[in-house]
Scaffold this active site. Structure first.
Site, PDB file in Angstrom:
ATOM      1  N   TYR A 100      41.036  37.088  32.906  1.00  7.68           N
ATOM      2  CA  TYR A 100      41.817  37.841  33.506  1.00  7.68           C
ATOM      3  C   TYR A 100      41.369  39.367  34.228  1.00  7.68           C
ATOM      4  O   TYR A 100      41.971  39.542  35.344  1.00  7.68           O
ATOM      5  CB  TYR A 100      42.897  38.035  32.649  1.00  7.68           C
ATOM      6  CG  TYR A 100      43.740  36.516  32.106  1.00  7.68           C
ATOM      7  CD1 TYR A 100      44.891  35.927  33.088  1.00  7.68           C
ATOM      8  CD2 TYR A 100      43.299  36.017  31.001  1.00  7.68           C
ATOM      9  CE1 TYR A 100      45.128  34.766  32.826  1.00  7.68           C
ATOM     10  CE2 TYR A 100      43.633  34.578  30.958  1.00  7.68           C
ATOM     11  CZ  TYR A 100      44.896  34.181  31.513  1.00  7.68           C
ATOM     12  OH  TYR A 100      45.472  32.868  31.214  1.00  7.68           O
ATOM     13  N   ASN A 124      52.655  30.977  37.896  1.00  4.50           N
ATOM     14  CA  ASN A 124      52.384  30.230  38.980  1.00  4.50           C
ATOM     15  C   ASN A 124      53.064  28.892  39.047  1.00  4.50           C
ATOM     16  O   ASN A 124      52.919  28.157  38.195  1.00  4.50           O
ATOM     17  CB  ASN A 124      50.650  29.804  38.830  1.00  4.50           C
ATOM     18  CG  ASN A 124      50.269  28.869  39.718  1.00  4.50           C
ATOM     19  OD1 ASN A 124      50.753  28.801  41.006  1.00  4.50           O
ATOM     20  ND2 ASN A 124      49.303  28.018  39.433  1.00  4.50           N
ATOM     21  N   CYS A 132      45.323  27.706  38.412  1.00  6.86           N
ATOM     22  CA  CYS A 132      45.475  28.893  37.209  1.00  6.86           C
ATOM     23  C   CYS A 132      44.945  28.471  35.945  1.00  6.86           C
ATOM     24  O   CYS A 132      44.612  29.202  35.108  1.00  6.86           O
ATOM     25  CB  CYS A 132      47.157  29.245  36.890  1.00  6.86           C
ATOM     26  SG  CYS A 132      47.980  27.805  36.648  1.00  6.86           S
ATOM     27  N   HIS A 133      44.719  27.163  35.633  1.00 12.81           N
ATOM     28  CA  HIS A 133      43.962  26.644  34.633  1.00 12.81           C
ATOM     29  C   HIS A 133      42.511  27.036  34.569  1.00 12.81           C
ATOM     30  O   HIS A 133      41.589  27.129  33.516  1.00 12.81           O
ATOM     31  CB  HIS A 133      44.109  25.183  34.427  1.00 12.81           C
ATOM     32  CG  HIS A 133      43.318  24.533  35.824  1.00 12.81           C
ATOM     33  ND1 HIS A 133      43.872  24.220  36.935  1.00 12.81           N
ATOM     34  CD2 HIS A 133      42.164  23.718  35.860  1.00 12.81           C
ATOM     35  CE1 HIS A 133      43.158  23.737  37.819  1.00 12.81           C
ATOM     36  NE2 HIS A 133      42.022  23.528  37.220  1.00 12.81           N
ATOM     37  N   GLU A 159      36.836  19.110  35.623  1.00 17.48           N
ATOM     38  CA  GLU A 159      36.148  19.789  36.464  1.00 17.48           C
ATOM     39  C   GLU A 159      34.785  20.127  35.927  1.00 17.48           C
ATOM     40  O   GLU A 159      33.981  20.928  36.635  1.00 17.48           O
ATOM     41  CB  GLU A 159      36.815  20.936  36.869  1.00 17.48           C
ATOM     42  CG  GLU A 159      38.187  20.803  37.765  1.00 17.48           C
ATOM     43  CD  GLU A 159      39.035  21.966  37.999  1.00 17.48           C
ATOM     44  OE1 GLU A 159      38.384  23.092  37.726  1.00 17.48           O
ATOM     45  OE2 GLU A 159      40.061  22.078  38.436  1.00 17.48           O
TER      46      GLU A 159
END
Length: 186
Positions: A100, A124, A132-133, A159
């Site tokens: 963040y 979001n 946002c993950h 991912e």
């Protein structure tokens, strides 16, 4: 007009929302800020049907490991600050993460604005498509995902960011007085 469609995913039912030719929402069932009382729209206008079809197809490809980026046109509805944060989220590549504080610095803000950035990230409206993950706590903690921490963990693993592949590293761009760590692949 606003149109809605529910789709199945490996992480549960998702709600898609479109306005005109733009996707404006992707929500997991039970997600914080999920619209309530929504049923699938019938007799969709062609532009909205096309946006929903495209989003559903691209999400299916993503979950099947065949897509890492999305091309469906999106439109944000939020404050100017929220929109800036959501646009910055789109710059985090698949397989990478940011804290963040790093996201705040990307926006030209001091790291002390990380909470404000986190608040915008949490609102979001386009889960997965606007990633946002990929935003982690300062020590690499899986925090603050409106869809639930377990979903965040699964998305990151999908991912290539799994527990076995993570190691804390200090980002070179950070100020020497602020020690922030992020999990990055080996």
């Amino acid at each position: 007009m606003t149109s809605y469609r529910h789709i199945d995913s490996p992480l549960g039912t998702m709600l898609l929302r479109a306005e005109g030719a733009y996707l404006t929402g992707v929500f997991f069932a039970g997600q914080k800020y999920h619209p309530t009382g929504i049923v699938d729209s019938r007799d969709l206008p062609p532009a909205e049907a096309a946006a929903l079809d495209r989003a559903a197809a691209e999400l299916g490809e993503y979950f099947a490991g065949q897509r890492d980026t999305f091309t469906v046109p999106v439109r944000f509805a939020g404050s100017p600050f929220q929109q800036r944060v959501w646009e910055a989220l789109q710059a985090i590549p698949c397989g990478e993460t940011a804290s963040y504080g790093e996201l705040a610095r990307t926006l030209g803000l001091p790291p002390s604005h990380a909470r404000a950035v986190g608040g915008a990230v949490g609102r979001n409206p386009l889960s997965v498509i606007v990633p946002c993950h990929r935003v982690l706590g300062s020590a690499g903690a899986l925090t603050g995902y409106a869809g639930g921490i377990e979903r965040k963990r699964v998305l990151l693993q999908r991912e290539g960011i799994g527990a076995a592949q993570q190691r804390p590293v200090m980002r070179a761009a950070q100020a020497p007085t602020a020690v922030e760590f992020a999990l990055v692949p080996d």
